[in-house]
Design a protein around this motif. Structure first.
Motif, PDB file in Angstrom:
ATOM      1  N   PHE A   1      -2.962  13.723   5.616  1.00 54.61           N
ATOM      2  CA  PHE A   1      -4.035  13.145   4.765  1.00 54.61           C
ATOM      3  C   PHE A   1      -3.344  12.070   3.806  1.00 54.61           C
ATOM      4  O   PHE A   1      -3.867  10.943   3.510  1.00 54.61           O
ATOM      5  CB  PHE A   1      -4.498  14.548   3.879  1.00 54.61           C
ATOM      6  CG  PHE A   1      -5.482  13.849   2.906  1.00 54.61           C
ATOM      7  CD1 PHE A   1      -7.061  13.532   3.041  1.00 54.61           C
ATOM      8  CD2 PHE A   1      -5.001  13.596   1.579  1.00 54.61           C
ATOM      9  CE1 PHE A   1      -7.613  13.129   2.094  1.00 54.61           C
ATOM     10  CE2 PHE A   1      -5.931  13.197   0.467  1.00 54.61           C
ATOM     11  CZ  PHE A   1      -7.320  12.855   0.742  1.00 54.61           C
ATOM     12  N   SER A   2      -2.232  12.405   3.246  1.00 52.91           N
ATOM     13  CA  SER A   2      -1.410  11.455   2.376  1.00 52.91           C
ATOM     14  C   SER A   2      -1.045  10.096   2.640  1.00 52.91           C
ATOM     15  O   SER A   2      -1.337   9.245   2.468  1.00 52.91           O
ATOM     16  CB  SER A   2      -0.133  12.387   1.552  1.00 52.91           C
ATOM     17  OG  SER A   2       0.398  11.085   0.698  1.00 52.91           O
ATOM     18  N   HIS A   3      -0.740  10.346   4.250  1.00 49.44           N
ATOM     19  CA  HIS A   3      -0.297   9.043   5.093  1.00 49.44           C
ATOM     20  C   HIS A   3      -1.690   8.131   5.001  1.00 49.44           C
ATOM     21  O   HIS A   3      -1.504   7.099   5.041  1.00 49.44           O
ATOM     22  CB  HIS A   3       0.354   9.370   6.154  1.00 49.44           C
ATOM     23  CG  HIS A   3       1.662   9.764   6.126  1.00 49.44           C
ATOM     24  ND1 HIS A   3       2.612   8.995   5.512  1.00 49.44           N
ATOM     25  CD2 HIS A   3       2.436  10.964   6.641  1.00 49.44           C
ATOM     26  CE1 HIS A   3       4.040   9.716   5.507  1.00 49.44           C
ATOM     27  NE2 HIS A   3       3.548  10.799   6.208  1.00 49.44           N
ATOM     28  N   MET A   4      -2.912   8.882   5.612  1.00 50.59           N
ATOM     29  CA  MET A   4      -3.863   8.216   5.510  1.00 50.59           C
ATOM     30  C   MET A   4      -4.321   7.369   4.495  1.00 50.59           C
ATOM     31  O   MET A   4      -4.626   6.248   4.406  1.00 50.59           O
ATOM     32  CB  MET A   4      -5.123   9.129   6.235  1.00 50.59           C
ATOM     33  CG  MET A   4      -6.264   8.314   6.524  1.00 50.59           C
ATOM     34  SD  MET A   4      -7.812   9.467   6.907  1.00 50.59           S
ATOM     35  CE  MET A   4      -8.242  10.004   5.175  1.00 50.59           C
ATOM     36  N   VAL A   5      -4.456   8.023   3.351  1.00 61.60           N
ATOM     37  CA  VAL A   5      -4.815   7.392   2.226  1.00 61.60           C
ATOM     38  C   VAL A   5      -3.891   6.350   1.707  1.00 61.60           C
ATOM     39  O   VAL A   5      -4.381   5.372   0.807  1.00 61.60           O
ATOM     40  CB  VAL A   5      -5.319   8.359   0.853  1.00 61.60           C
ATOM     41  CG1 VAL A   5      -6.321   9.197   1.316  1.00 61.60           C
ATOM     42  CG2 VAL A   5      -4.105   9.050   0.428  1.00 61.60           C
ATOM     43  N   ALA A   6      -2.606   6.199   2.141  1.00 59.71           N
ATOM     44  CA  ALA A   6      -1.648   5.230   1.586  1.00 59.71           C
ATOM     45  C   ALA A   6      -1.659   4.096   2.934  1.00 59.71           C
ATOM     46  O   ALA A   6      -1.296   2.917   2.570  1.00 59.71           O
ATOM     47  CB  ALA A   6      -0.284   5.768   1.767  1.00 59.71           C
TER      48      ALA A   6
END
Length: 120
Positions: free
Chosen positions: A89-94
């Motif tokens: 999820f964190s990689h997606m929003v970044a």
């Protein structure tokens, strides 16, 4: 009102990671004309970003009459989105490409809850 996660929120979210998949609870309150903007965002999310990061929508639905809630706790829509990990999820929003479409979500909403959940 809060709509988008901030850097400090994401840092805490990753620090508290128990490992394994995460289901994100999304409670959404739309601005006027927001459903249409959110639909554009949701299309990009489901066709590009969820497949890219291993996510899947488990449930998406419109809010209805609350049976147990305080005044103002009703929501226009509810989504449950599963990610293989908090890191995914964190990689997606970044992702810079994601950041180009997330403005649709921001403009679509007047208020939101985005809460990570884990299975019992």
């Amino acid at each position: 009102m809060a709509i988008d996660p901030r850097g400090a929120d994401l840092k805490r979210y990753l620090q508290e990671d128990p490992g394994g998949p995460v289901v994100m609870l999304n409670l959404l309150r739309f601005a006027e004309g927001g459903r249409e903007l959110y639909a554009q965002y949701a299309d990009a999310l489901s066709t590009t970003f969820l497949p890219r990061y291993g996510g899947e929508v488990l449930y998406a639905g419109s809010g209805s009459t609350p049976l147990v809630a305080e005044s103002g706790q009703d929501w226009d829509a509810v989504l449950l989105v599963r990610y293989p990990s908090r890191e995914a999820f964190s990689h997606m929003v970044a992702d810079p490409e994601y950041q180009q479409v997330t403005g649709l979500r921001t403009r679509a909403l007047t208020e939101a809850v985005l809460q990570a959940t884990t299975a019992w």
